[in-house]
Motif scaffolding. Sequence first.
Motif, PDB file in Angstrom:
ATOM      1  N   GLU A  67      35.910  34.523  41.298  1.00 44.77           N
ATOM      2  CA  GLU A  67      36.240  35.005  42.452  1.00 44.77           C
ATOM      3  C   GLU A  67      35.710  36.109  42.132  1.00 44.77           C
ATOM      4  O   GLU A  67      36.714  37.481  43.047  1.00 44.77           O
ATOM      5  CB  GLU A  67      36.305  34.104  43.692  1.00 44.77           C
ATOM      6  CG  GLU A  67      35.568  32.938  43.806  1.00 44.77           C
ATOM      7  CD  GLU A  67      36.012  32.353  44.860  1.00 44.77           C
ATOM      8  OE1 GLU A  67      36.841  32.668  45.580  1.00 44.77           O
ATOM      9  OE2 GLU A  67      35.888  30.643  45.655  1.00 44.77           O
ATOM     10  N   GLY A  68      36.678  37.225  40.835  1.00 46.29           N
ATOM     11  CA  GLY A  68      36.935  38.067  40.611  1.00 46.29           C
ATOM     12  C   GLY A  68      36.829  38.574  39.531  1.00 46.29           C
ATOM     13  O   GLY A  68      35.969  38.712  39.230  1.00 46.29           O
TER      14      GLY A  68
ATOM     15  N   GLU B 103      40.439  37.018  52.184  1.00 45.95           N
ATOM     16  CA  GLU B 103      39.859  38.368  52.490  1.00 45.95           C
ATOM     17  C   GLU B 103      40.292  39.439  52.307  1.00 45.95           C
ATOM     18  O   GLU B 103      40.031  40.384  51.079  1.00 45.95           O
ATOM     19  CB  GLU B 103      38.299  38.897  53.426  1.00 45.95           C
ATOM     20  CG  GLU B 103      37.346  37.602  53.912  1.00 45.95           C
ATOM     21  CD  GLU B 103      36.632  37.879  51.948  1.00 45.95           C
ATOM     22  OE1 GLU B 103      36.261  38.677  51.864  1.00 45.95           O
ATOM     23  OE2 GLU B 103      35.969  36.617  52.082  1.00 45.95           O
TER      24      GLU B 103
ATOM     25  N   ARG C  69      42.157  38.030  42.213  1.00 44.50           N
ATOM     26  CA  ARG C  69      41.220  37.757  43.477  1.00 44.50           C
ATOM     27  C   ARG C  69      41.869  38.930  43.887  1.00 44.50           C
ATOM     28  O   ARG C  69      42.729  38.685  44.450  1.00 44.50           O
ATOM     29  CB  ARG C  69      41.096  36.310  43.502  1.00 44.50           C
ATOM     30  CG  ARG C  69      39.864  36.383  44.406  1.00 44.50           C
ATOM     31  CD  ARG C  69      39.488  34.785  45.282  1.00 44.50           C
ATOM     32  NE  ARG C  69      38.865  34.634  45.959  1.00 44.50           N
ATOM     33  CZ  ARG C  69      38.776  34.496  47.614  1.00 44.50           C
ATOM     34  NH1 ARG C  69      39.858  35.364  47.926  1.00 44.50           N
ATOM     35  NH2 ARG C  69      37.587  34.627  47.990  1.00 44.50           N
TER      36      ARG C  69
ATOM     37  N   PRO D 232      38.712  39.850  47.467  1.00 53.99           N
ATOM     38  CA  PRO D 232      37.404  39.904  47.982  1.00 53.99           C
ATOM     39  C   PRO D 232      37.403  41.497  48.732  1.00 53.99           C
ATOM     40  O   PRO D 232      36.371  41.741  48.458  1.00 53.99           O
ATOM     41  CB  PRO D 232      37.356  39.048  48.742  1.00 53.99           C
ATOM     42  CG  PRO D 232      38.307  37.859  48.148  1.00 53.99           C
ATOM     43  CD  PRO D 232      39.373  38.662  48.022  1.00 53.99           C
TER      44      PRO D 232
ATOM     45  N   GLU E  14      38.348  43.947  47.652  1.00 51.07           N
ATOM     46  CA  GLU E  14      37.673  45.514  46.470  1.00 51.07           C
ATOM     47  C   GLU E  14      37.163  45.011  45.860  1.00 51.07           C
ATOM     48  O   GLU E  14      36.635  45.386  45.036  1.00 51.07           O
ATOM     49  CB  GLU E  14      39.416  45.658  46.485  1.00 51.07           C
ATOM     50  CG  GLU E  14      39.114  47.566  46.256  1.00 51.07           C
ATOM     51  CD  GLU E  14      40.226  48.340  46.100  1.00 51.07           C
ATOM     52  OE1 GLU E  14      40.201  48.429  44.778  1.00 51.07           O
ATOM     53  OE2 GLU E  14      40.630  48.458  46.980  1.00 51.07           O
ATOM     54  N   ILE E  15      37.918  43.799  45.014  1.00 50.52           N
ATOM     55  CA  ILE E  15      37.300  43.226  43.617  1.00 50.52           C
ATOM     56  C   ILE E  15      35.954  42.235  43.442  1.00 50.52           C
ATOM     57  O   ILE E  15      35.738  41.607  43.800  1.00 50.52           O
ATOM     58  CB  ILE E  15      38.154  42.548  42.666  1.00 50.52           C
ATOM     59  CG1 ILE E  15      39.221  43.309  42.658  1.00 50.52           C
ATOM     60  CG2 ILE E  15      38.046  42.249  41.194  1.00 50.52           C
ATOM     61  CD1 ILE E  15      41.321  42.686  42.184  1.00 50.52           C
ATOM     62  N   LYS E  16      34.457  42.977  42.968  1.00 52.22           N
ATOM     63  CA  LYS E  16      33.514  41.749  42.933  1.00 52.22           C
ATOM     64  C   LYS E  16      33.637  40.948  41.666  1.00 52.22           C
ATOM     65  O   LYS E  16      34.883  41.058  41.401  1.00 52.22           O
ATOM     66  CB  LYS E  16      32.416  42.790  42.425  1.00 52.22           C
ATOM     67  CG  LYS E  16      32.209  44.283  43.009  1.00 52.22           C
ATOM     68  CD  LYS E  16      31.033  45.549  42.157  1.00 52.22           C
ATOM     69  CE  LYS E  16      30.326  46.104  43.266  1.00 52.22           C
ATOM     70  NZ  LYS E  16      29.093  47.187  43.187  1.00 52.22           N
ATOM     71  N   SER E  17      33.561  39.634  42.147  1.00 56.98           N
ATOM     72  CA  SER E  17      33.516  38.620  41.871  1.00 56.98           C
ATOM     73  C   SER E  17      32.466  38.086  40.666  1.00 56.98           C
ATOM     74  O   SER E  17      31.559  39.108  39.774  1.00 56.98           O
ATOM     75  CB  SER E  17      32.651  37.155  42.438  1.00 56.98           C
ATOM     76  OG  SER E  17      31.342  37.405  42.822  1.00 56.98           O
TER      77      SER E  17
ATOM     78  N   GLN F 298      33.537  38.895  36.774  1.00 61.55           N
ATOM     79  CA  GLN F 298      34.086  40.555  36.299  1.00 61.55           C
ATOM     80  C   GLN F 298      34.799  40.025  34.963  1.00 61.55           C
ATOM     81  O   GLN F 298      35.569  38.899  35.649  1.00 61.55           O
ATOM     82  CB  GLN F 298      35.072  41.757  37.418  1.00 61.55           C
ATOM     83  CG  GLN F 298      34.445  42.139  37.865  1.00 61.55           C
ATOM     84  CD  GLN F 298      34.822  42.943  38.445  1.00 61.55           C
ATOM     85  OE1 GLN F 298      35.228  44.629  37.447  1.00 61.55           O
ATOM     86  NE2 GLN F 298      35.485  43.170  40.018  1.00 61.55           N
TER      87      GLN F 298
ATOM     88  N   ASN G  53      37.487  48.305  39.692  1.00 59.24           N
ATOM     89  CA  ASN G  53      36.773  48.673  41.374  1.00 59.24           C
ATOM     90  C   ASN G  53      35.680  49.590  40.856  1.00 59.24           C
ATOM     91  O   ASN G  53      34.732  49.874  41.426  1.00 59.24           O
ATOM     92  CB  ASN G  53      38.107  49.009  42.386  1.00 59.24           C
ATOM     93  CG  ASN G  53      38.085  50.680  41.844  1.00 59.24           C
ATOM     94  OD1 ASN G  53      37.826  51.233  41.353  1.00 59.24           O
ATOM     95  ND2 ASN G  53      39.079  51.111  42.930  1.00 59.24           N
ATOM     96  N   GLY G  54      35.421  49.879  39.552  1.00 58.84           N
ATOM     97  CA  GLY G  54      34.423  50.295  38.814  1.00 58.84           C
ATOM     98  C   GLY G  54      34.807  51.979  39.174  1.00 58.84           C
ATOM     99  O   GLY G  54      33.754  53.091  38.231  1.00 58.84           O
TER     100      GLY G  54
END
Length: 529
Positions: free
Chosen positions: A62-63, A345, A382, A384, A386-389, A391, A428-429
């Motif tokens: 999930e992170g 969240e 984790r 949610p 800000e961090i896409k699951s 990764q 976060n890219g």
Amino acid sequence: MNICKLLSVSFFMVLPFVGSAQTKAKRPNIVYIMSDDHGYQAVSAYGYGLNETPHIDRLGKEGVLFTRATVTNSLCAPSRAVLLTGKHSFVNGKIDNEAKFDWNQDNFAKLLQKNGYQTALIGKIHMDGLPQGFDYSAVLIDQGEYYNPNFVINGTKQQIEGYVTDLTTDMTLDWIAKRDTSKPFCVLYHQKAPHREWLPALRHIQEYTSRTYKEPTTLFDDYQGRGTAAKTAEMHILKHMNWAGDNKIPPAMMDELGIKEYMSWDKAAFNNNLGRMSPEERAKWDAVYDPIMADFKANYAHMSDTELMRWRYQRYMQDYLGTVAAVDDGVGRLLDFLKENELDENTIVMYTSDQGFYLGEHGWYDKRFMYEESLRTPLLVRYPAEIKSGQTSDALVQNLDFAPTLLDYAGVEIPQDMQGESFRNLVNGKEKKWRDAVYYTYYEYPSIHTVKRHYGIRTDRYKLMHFYYDVDEWELYDLEKDPKELNNVYNHPDYAQVRADMHKKLADTRQQYGDSEANDKRFLPTTKR
């Protein structure tokens, strides 16, 4: 005593709030989970197949899961000092487990406090003095105990009935539940497990002592191809692990079989650790362990060194991984609690260990070295919001980066003297550029396990280490061709240019962080062994 009742009378929080209500609402809560000596090989998300940790794995699903997170000094207390300060050991002063830690220096929890966060430290910190930067602290004394442990709660010592991993989780959830809901919170949730002497919870002992674990390919390593340090370290499972304290052979059985203590506190550790159990707990423990020990007694006289090594490895894994199971249970309880209370969240949950650990690789247990199993640590995060699951990151992040990263997420200015970097924009890219080398130091020699003093750097592919003090030896490893670090290529002609490049990189990195030969000498003991 009821844990909820105990905690309700044990803490209070008085904290000024800095900032607007709008800013306050957006700031994330933080749960930082640190286990002790939890090798990444014992987190099933890393794919080693030793055990199952579904709740810790969930953080990565999930992170983000970091595959090459490392520490700056692979030792319990120094690692915690680096976490708090965001500075290398030679800067924060906690170079080894014996050096005093100056709680008066800045740490990230103090900065969060000043900016309106409620803060708590619960579990193991392994540093003397009343923790500063926390509205509430409930910490174990020194290494702590697995059964019916002593805690120092806001400065007052109390013994609490129960299993330490569960109690630490209970306290953490209770503190979150009783917090001031108008303010963001940060809790450092620090488990003792899986630190030796590895006493699993009673609910896990039957299952884990019944399992057989795959041996690492280097279990019978002969240390050829490496220098003096690997050959002289005293952390060999057969030669140096305690029989009673670690493998749970009763002292009377040791005497009967003529088995001598390696460490003078071996039998005392067994008696003290199991002596903390209630009669009911001890009866359940003995019902599982007595038959194991009876079988060992019947076979000991006929066992070769190879057979003894294999037996001791299995005993080690059974108890070590059994303690990890309760840590994973606690992570599951925490994640469920956050979800049930609609906190999941907007809460950052970071899971890591204070360093890596040898799980039989090279025939070893313990840590301390800059070799991979000790240098690397599990890291899963984790968040949610800000961090896409899902990764995975192979960035060379370190525990040096935890403090600035958490401050960044909290919207608190990162002090210029912190030596780590925030990896927020990495996950976060927004940024792809990151450091190309990590720096490591180790000082605790002469001491237990006799791992020699050394420092070095690790890049994407190579590792250069210098062992010093009573030796002067260099080791260079090509991690792409030799991931198990079996062949030191420092003097190999094919690596002459790599060696030169790595020496320059090391010199530049030491200068960047402010380390030097003068520091090496400053932290030397007054006499040689």
